[in-house]
Each structure stands twice: as structure tokens, then as C-alpha cells.
Design an enzyme around this catalytic site. Structure first.
Site, PDB file in Angstrom:
ATOM      1  N   ASP A  12     -20.367 106.357  67.867  1.00 28.67           N
ATOM      2  CA  ASP A  12     -21.580 106.814  68.552  1.00 28.67           C
ATOM      3  C   ASP A  12     -21.539 108.305  68.872  1.00 28.67           C
ATOM      4  OD1 ASP A  12     -22.570 104.060  68.724  1.00 28.67           O
ATOM      5  OD2 ASP A  12     -21.042 103.798  70.266  1.00 28.67           O
ATOM      6  N   HIS A  40     -26.409 104.422  63.342  1.00 27.47           N
ATOM      7  CA  HIS A  40     -26.739 105.840  63.361  1.00 27.47           C
ATOM      8  C   HIS A  40     -28.232 105.999  63.591  1.00 27.47           C
ATOM      9  CE1 HIS A  40     -23.123 106.403  60.420  1.00 27.47           C
ATOM     10  NE2 HIS A  40     -22.738 106.349  61.671  1.00 27.47           N
ATOM     11  N   LYS A 140     -11.197  88.936  52.836  1.00 28.39           N
ATOM     12  CA  LYS A 140     -10.858  89.903  51.782  1.00 28.39           C
ATOM     13  C   LYS A 140      -9.340  90.033  51.649  1.00 28.39           C
ATOM     14  CE  LYS A 140     -11.105  94.866  50.760  1.00 28.39           C
ATOM     15  NZ  LYS A 140     -11.750  96.160  51.086  1.00 28.39           N
TER      16      LYS A 140
END
EC number: 6.3.4.4
Length: 430
Positions: A12, A40, A140
Site C-alpha cells: 500500500d 493499486h 503449486k
């Protein structure tokens, strides 16, 4: 030929705004890692755009955009974000975005599991966004995940997703509220729609670098949330720093011109985990209210406190910033005195500790050593050059520069695109 924009704290910091400013000079804007947990905001031409999974470069109509191989890719969010950008007036977005076929798919299954894993942790929960990022990276690394190219092989795709769902069902039983057949049915439509966006990102980036294209790379989630270098386990599940950029995009490290660290003029954090300079009194509340500190992705209020230069120096040691962008300096306009953390101290021995420890118990035991600097007590948003700033604001900037040893080339003085002072341009390679 590549410029990297990386968050230096806990996220942020405002990387999207600098991406938007530098994007007109870029031919490609890329994301390397993370997922739709990133957030964003960009204000351009009076319109506010929110980005989560997509690169911010879509605001620039002349820029191609790439989602790199280390991103965990949530297909519904991809199409939803594109639609929202179109509704706000951005044109041709579908022809300016590509996604690596090596990305792992972030399923709704992962989000369901994310919430259950947080419940398991109880008081020690991480404070995730609940969007399945951690479980996606877990599958993954366990080599049981599904990559985007596998979506296009219906038999393999359905078999692997059913196996994933069955495994989680064994673990959580009836607590897992998820219908695998419903998600499989939705992917029958996604399979057709997604094909036009999918690309071999290795070849794409190799050709771009060989042709000398200007490439702008937008980091996500920031260094102190890095899975290896952040405040583990209160981190995200990807490599958010320089190393993650290189592996996520297969970029040639010798062709990186600029590594710009984005640092907020104070510090914020969302979720659990250590935050040495957090202020739970008046100053923290004031920073939160004036700075409008709540998350783009989740709407959660951010924890607020003073700038921690121990963190910034640690972040610099890992990411090797060549320049800094100091953001939201205007939020400090009304503070009589501004505190900055310059060291940590062992309360037993009085010895100062100038590094950031890996052990969170050791970190918790340390006290913060602050330096106090005078505030400037006047608005700075209308300042257009460095010497328009009050001398106290310049002293604050120069103190940070000297402490960290990296030039501050960009200074954010307000929320708009034009509220950015540019200085020390010799440190930035064009």
C-alpha cells in the site's frame, strides 16, 4: 531497458501511481508474482481506477501488459477487472493484456480453503485477504496445481481439479463448502474466452528484450511481505522482491536499469504480524483518517505508525534500490513533530540493534529508538518543485536519503497523477 517499481514496506505504498507516471515511456508493463490480493489505485483525468490482478499499465492506451509466470491467476477476477476498466472509459483493454501460460490457476476452491486455514490458526491467524493466494502457492509447490495451459486440455484439467477438491475434502470434511462440478462447468466458458490472452511469456519477454523495448515492471505486496524475507509467517506466499521479478518474468538481470523502491512517508500494515512503529494512540488514528488508510482489495482499515528506517534499510539491502519514491508526504502536513525509527534497542543491555531480526520473538523484545524531526505545518500539495517544499519537509527527505544511502527522486504530495515532484533525475536511467 527495464525499470522495476517495488514496494519497500508492507504494501500500500502507492506503486500504482508511479507506474502510471512512468508508463507513457514504456512499451510493456508487467506483473511478476502475487495474485488478485494486490491493490493499486490510480487517479487519472479525474477518474479513479482500482487494479488487483491486472497491471496498472492498462491506463496507458499505448502500452502492452503482461501477467507473468509466477502470478497465481484467478480467471473470474481477470474478466471482471477488464469489464470494470471498460465501464470507466478505458478502451481496447482486451487487446493490450496477455497472461503467461505457465501461471498457476487460483480456483474458488483455494479461497474456500484459505478461510478454513485461517480458522485453524485461531489467534495466530495471518490476516490474509481470503482470496486463496496461500493455498494456490501451496498446491503449486506441492506440484499438484493446475497451470493455465492445462485449462485447454479438458480431460487433464477436470481430473486435476477433482483430485485437488477430493484432497481438501478429506482434510476438512463437511466444513468445506465447495462444489467442484460447478467450478468445472464455469471453466467450459472460460476455456474459450481465455485462449486469446494466453501467451508463451518466456518467448514474449525474450523478443521484447532483444528488440530493446522499454519494460516497466510493477511489484505487488512489498518486500516485508516476501515469503523468504518478510515477517514470516505473517507474509504473502510469493517472492515480492527483486528475485521474484527475475524469476517471474525471466528477465535478463543485466538489462535492469532502475530499481525504484516506493516508501510511504509513514508506515502502514494490513492483517496480523509485527509492526514495531505502530501507533495505537492519537498519531496513528490521525494518520489513518487523513491518509484514508483502508485497503483497495479488502476495505480493511490499515494499521498506522511512524516511518521505520530500520525496515527501509533492510529492504534496501535485499532489493538494491537505485532510487526511492517517497509517497503521501502531504499526510504529515499537520503534525507538529514527526518521529522516525532509526534503530531498535535491547532493553536489557541498552545495546542498539541496527538490523531486522528473523526471529519474531527477538523482534518483539526490542524497543524502538526514535529521532524526532520538526513538522512543517502547512499544505504541500501545490508544491511543484523540490524547493517549493518547506525547509522542514526537505530536511525530512534528506534525513531519509542520508540514512538509507539511496536518492529520493520522486516525492508524492497528493493523490493526483500530477502531485509528484521529480528531482535528482541523474539517478534515473532513461
Amino acid at each position: 531497458m527495464a525499470t522495476l517499481i517495488l514496494g519497500s514496506q508492507w504494501g500500500d505504498e502507492g506503486t500504482g501511481k508511479l507506474t502510471d507516471i512512468l508508463c507513457p515511456k514504456a512499451q510493456i508493463c508487467a506483473r511478476a508474482a502475487g495474485g488478485h490480493n494486490a491493490g493499486h489505485s490510480i487517479v487519472a483525468n479525474g477518474v479513479e481506477y482500482d487494479f488487483h490482478l491486472l497491471p496498472s499499465g492498462l491506463v496507458n492506451p499505448n502500452c502492452m501488459n503482461l501477467i507473468g509466470s509466477s502470478v497465481v491467476f484467478h480467471v473470474p477476477s481477470f474478466f471482471s477487472e477488464l469489464s470494470k476498466l471498460e465501464e470507466k472509459g478505458l478502451t481496447d483493454v482486451h487487446n493490450r493484456i496477455l497472461v503467461s501460460d505457465r501461471c498457476h490457476v487460483n480456483f474458488d476452491l483455494h479461497a474456500a480453503v484459505d478461510g478454513l486455514e485461517e480458522v485453524e490458526l485461531g489467534d495466530r491467524k495471518i490476516g490474509t485477504t481470503g482470496r486463496g493466494i496461500g493455498p494456490s502457492y501451496s498446491t503449486k509447490m506441492a506440484r499438484s496445481g493446475v497451470r493455465i495451459h492445462e485449462i485447454f486440455n479438458e480431460e487433464i484439467f477436470e481430473r486435476k481439479l477433482r483430485q485437488l477438491a477430493a484432497g481438501y475434502k478429506k482434510r476438512f470434511g463437511d466444513l468445506l463448502k465447495y462444489d467442484v462440478e460447478e467450478e468445472i462447468a464455469r471453466f467450459k466458458e472460460y476455456r474459450v474466452k481465455l485462449a486469446r490472452y494466453t501467451v508463451d511469456a518466456i518467448q514474449y519477454m525474450k523478443e521484447a528484450q532483444d528488440r530493446g523495448y522499454k519494460i516497466l515492471i510493477e511489484g505487488a505486496n512489498a518486500l516485508m511481505l516476501d515469503i523468504d524475507y518478510g515477517t514470516y509467517p505473517y507474509v504473502t506466499s510469493s517472492n515480492t522482491g527483486l528475485g521474484g521479478i527475475i524469476t517471474g518474468l525471466a528477465i535478463n538481470p543485466t538489462k535492469i536499469d532502475n530499481i525504484i523502491g516506493v516508501v510511504k512517508a509513514y508506515t502502514t500494515r494490513v492483517g496480523g504480524g509485527p509492526f514495531k512503529t505502530e501507533d495505537l494512540e492519537e498519531a496513528g488514528t490521525k494518520l489513518q483518517e487523513i491518509g484514508r488508510e483502508w485497503g483497495v482489495s479488502t476495505g480493511r482499515k490499515r494499521r498506522c505508525g511512524w516511518l521505520d528506517l530500520v525496515v527501509l534499510k533492510y529492504s534496501t539491502a535485499i532489493n538494491n534500490y537505485t532510487a526511492l519514491n517517497l509517497t503521501k508526504l502531504d499526510i504529515l502536513d499537520t503534525f507538529e513533530t514527526i518521529k522516525v525509527a532509526v534503530a531498535y534497542k535491547d532493553p536489557q543491555t541498552g545495546e542498539e540493534v541496527e538490523y531486522f531480526p528473523a526471529d519474531l520473538d527477538i523482534l518483539d523484545s526490542l524497543e524502538v529508538v526514535y529521532k524526532e524531526l520538526p513538522g512543517w505545518n502547512k499544505p504541500i500539495t501545490d508544491c511543484k518543485t523540490y524547493y517549493d517544499l518547506p525547509k522542514e519537509a526537505r530536511a525530512y527527505i534528506e534525513f531519509i536519503e542520508e540514512f538509507v544511502g539511496v536518492p529520493i527522486c520522486y516525492i508524492g504530495t497528493g493523490p493526483k497523477r500530477e502531485d509528484m515532484i521529480v528531482r535528482k533525475t541523474s539517478a534515473i536511467k532513461e
